[in-house]
Design an enzyme around this catalytic site. Sequence first.
Site, PDB file in Angstrom:
ATOM      1  CB  CYS A  83      -0.925   0.015   1.210  1.00 46.40           C
ATOM      2  SG  CYS A  83      -2.051  -1.373   1.259  1.00 46.40           S
ATOM      3  CB  SER A 207      -9.482   2.584   3.810  1.00 48.42           C
ATOM      4  OG  SER A 207      -8.750   1.373   3.790  1.00 48.42           O
ATOM      5  CE  LYS A 326     -14.610   4.847   6.993  1.00 43.28           C
ATOM      6  NZ  LYS A 326     -15.319   5.002   5.706  1.00 43.28           N
ATOM      7  CG  HIS A 330      -6.145   2.686   1.032  1.00 45.27           C
ATOM      8  ND1 HIS A 330      -4.962   3.117   0.465  1.00 45.27           N
ATOM      9  CD2 HIS A 330      -5.804   1.652   1.849  1.00 45.27           C
ATOM     10  CE1 HIS A 330      -3.956   2.374   0.922  1.00 45.27           C
ATOM     11  NE2 HIS A 330      -4.441   1.478   1.756  1.00 45.27           N
TER      12      HIS A 330
HETATM   13  N1  COA Z   1     -16.723   2.913   4.550  1.00 44.49           N
HETATM   14  C1  COA Z   1     -18.001   3.299   4.388  1.00 44.49           C
HETATM   15  N2  COA Z   1     -18.868   2.700   3.544  1.00 44.49           N
HETATM   16  C2  COA Z   1     -18.396   1.656   2.848  1.00 44.49           C
HETATM   17  C3  COA Z   1     -17.073   1.197   2.967  1.00 44.49           C
HETATM   18  C4  COA Z   1     -16.227   1.874   3.859  1.00 44.49           C
HETATM   19  N3  COA Z   1     -14.956   1.478   4.026  1.00 44.49           N
HETATM   20  N4  COA Z   1     -16.900   0.135   2.141  1.00 44.49           N
HETATM   21  C5  COA Z   1     -18.084  -0.061   1.525  1.00 44.49           C
HETATM   22  N5  COA Z   1     -18.973   0.860   1.936  1.00 44.49           N
HETATM   23  C6  COA Z   1     -20.368   0.962   1.557  1.00 44.49           C
HETATM   24  C7  COA Z   1     -20.573   0.899   0.056  1.00 44.49           C
HETATM   25  O1  COA Z   1     -20.552   2.185  -0.509  1.00 44.49           O
HETATM   26  C8  COA Z   1     -21.933   0.275  -0.041  1.00 44.49           C
HETATM   27  O2  COA Z   1     -22.897   1.253   0.233  1.00 44.49           O
HETATM   28  P1  COA Z   1     -24.335   1.232  -0.512  1.00 44.49           P
HETATM   29  O3  COA Z   1     -24.976  -0.062  -0.101  1.00 44.49           O
HETATM   30  O4  COA Z   1     -25.028   2.441   0.031  1.00 44.49           O
HETATM   31  O5  COA Z   1     -24.030   1.291  -1.973  1.00 44.49           O
HETATM   32  C9  COA Z   1     -21.946  -0.712   1.117  1.00 44.49           C
HETATM   33  O6  COA Z   1     -21.008  -0.195   2.068  1.00 44.49           O
HETATM   34  C10 COA Z   1     -21.538  -2.117   0.732  1.00 44.49           C
HETATM   35  O7  COA Z   1     -20.396  -2.027  -0.099  1.00 44.49           O
HETATM   36  P2  COA Z   1     -19.545  -3.289  -0.499  1.00 44.49           P
HETATM   37  O8  COA Z   1     -18.564  -2.880  -1.554  1.00 44.49           O
HETATM   38  O9  COA Z   1     -20.462  -4.441  -0.809  1.00 44.49           O
HETATM   39  O10 COA Z   1     -18.761  -3.563   0.843  1.00 44.49           O
HETATM   40  P3  COA Z   1     -18.076  -4.883   1.283  1.00 44.49           P
HETATM   41  O11 COA Z   1     -18.800  -5.388   2.494  1.00 44.49           O
HETATM   42  O12 COA Z   1     -17.853  -5.798   0.128  1.00 44.49           O
HETATM   43  O13 COA Z   1     -16.619  -4.360   1.711  1.00 44.49           O
HETATM   44  C11 COA Z   1     -15.021  -3.833   3.388  1.00 44.49           C
HETATM   45  C12 COA Z   1     -16.438  -3.581   2.844  1.00 44.49           C
HETATM   46  C13 COA Z   1     -14.763  -2.908   4.547  1.00 44.49           C
HETATM   47  C14 COA Z   1     -14.902  -5.300   3.807  1.00 44.49           C
HETATM   48  C15 COA Z   1     -14.015  -3.581   2.230  1.00 44.49           C
HETATM   49  O14 COA Z   1     -14.132  -2.246   1.808  1.00 44.49           O
HETATM   50  C16 COA Z   1     -12.580  -3.844   2.663  1.00 44.49           C
HETATM   51  O15 COA Z   1     -12.115  -4.974   2.609  1.00 44.49           O
HETATM   52  N6  COA Z   1     -11.836  -2.794   3.068  1.00 44.49           N
HETATM   53  C17 COA Z   1     -10.444  -2.928   3.503  1.00 44.49           C
HETATM   54  C18 COA Z   1      -9.524  -2.792   2.334  1.00 44.49           C
HETATM   55  C19 COA Z   1      -8.111  -3.021   2.751  1.00 44.49           C
HETATM   56  O16 COA Z   1      -7.779  -3.928   3.502  1.00 44.49           O
HETATM   57  N7  COA Z   1      -7.221  -2.194   2.222  1.00 44.49           N
HETATM   58  C20 COA Z   1      -5.814  -2.262   2.521  1.00 44.49           C
HETATM   59  C21 COA Z   1      -5.536  -1.620   3.816  1.00 44.49           C
HETATM   60  S1  COA Z   1      -3.832  -1.659   4.267  1.00 44.49           S
END
Ligand code: COA
Length: 382
Positions: A83, A207, A326, A330
């Site tokens: 990252c 994020s 956030k 990201h």
């Molecule tokens: N913050 C706020 N809202 C979020 C979000 C976040 N981080 N991620 C997704 N959403 C929202 C989407 O916009 C969507 O909203 P909607 O229903 O109004 O359209 C809803 O949540 C579902 O989105 P979806 O893409 O299906 O989410 P998900 O459950 O598949 O994924 C996480 C959510 C948090 C698991 C995913 O974003 C993730 O894995 N994040 C971490 C990424 C990471 O590890 N990065 C490297 C870091 S070092």
Amino acid sequence: MRDVVIIGTGQTPVGELWEKSLRHLAHDAIMPALADAGVERPDALYVGNMLSGQLVGQEHLGALIADFVGLRGIEAMKVEAACGSGAAALRVGLMAVASGMHDVVLVCGVEKMTDTLGDFTTSALATAADQEYEVSQGVSFVALNALLMRRYMYEYKVPKEDFAAFTINAHRNGANNPYAMFRSPITQKAYAQASMIADPINLMDSSPVCDGAACVVLASADLFRSRAKARILASAVATDSLAVHDRRNPLVLDAVAESSHRAYVQAQITPADIHFFEVHDAFSIMAALSLEAAGFAPCGAGVRLASEGEIAIGGRLPIATMGGLKARGHPVGATGIYQVVEAVQQLTGNAGANQVQGCSIGMTQNIGGSGATVITHILGAI
Ligand code: COA
């Protein structure tokens, strides 16, 4: 070594950009950056990217993107540090210009994460953790950060709801950033009600998975003084073990401390001289641990800095001033360049409603893995 300045910037909105391919995203950040810099043909292109091989099936991004944006023939290559890939590419570009090897270079961070299914993307991200000792046990990045957050809450007696201050600040700032993925402010209640991802990390601590590209044009200060938008006062990289359990103390990010310290020494400043901090808030726990290790708060007091309002625009140390990881989002290998583009916006007085008044020194910090590669830049106004 020569002084290096930033003479142009470009960025795409961050989000689920299904209509754009990886190369189109890079193009959409590079062309405005070149126009902004008034440069047609830079000496080299360095591309920050983490996951193109796994998620797009495309490596060899240097030549691909150079050709696609009309720069066939120039030196071009990809730089990878999980990252932290964006800032790693910036560091390579900076060394090329500072050494006198090149006069003008283009640095582009680009990532395309949303064309694959969630589980697949999560597994790809986890390749930045220790495969033999962490990932083989079934942990993801969210899970590793959840372990850190739980430990932090236990050691320092910090209630989970106090972490909300990081998310509320990021979303408040993201609301005013037209390039941010999330543009709605959130409340303490919304934080409390957010769905759990890996206890205690909920959706609002994390994020998002997203796409985006950002670009800066670096140049020799002597040759391009009249076009300079910001100076690079310091650039430092430090590393730590990939595996969190191999660390002296999992709640102290030694590489953040070392990378920040080296940057302060180069810039001949102390943390008190920093006017804003583009922190690597991939998870709210990372923001807290980074603030502490970088010297802005004692161990265990990073969350308090946030809950007491010190991290807001107008506070003692504004962080994530355009939404951070956030709320701006990201797109992993692009994030380090977004941070620098936003720092230039601040230092040139172009941050709109999120302007940190009177700022002249800003710090950006991009982290690979759970603190294994930490790349810090300090930028100064012209
Ligand atoms: N913050 C706020 N809202 C979020 C979000 C976040 N981080 N991620 C997704 N959403 C929202 C989407 O916009 C969507 O909203 P909607 O229903 O109004 O359209 C809803 O949540 C579902 O989105 P979806 O893409 O299906 O989410 P998900 O459950 O598949 O994924 C996480 C959510 C948090 C698991 C995913 O974003 C993730 O894995 N994040 C971490 C990424 C990471 O590890 N990065 C490297 C870091 S070092």
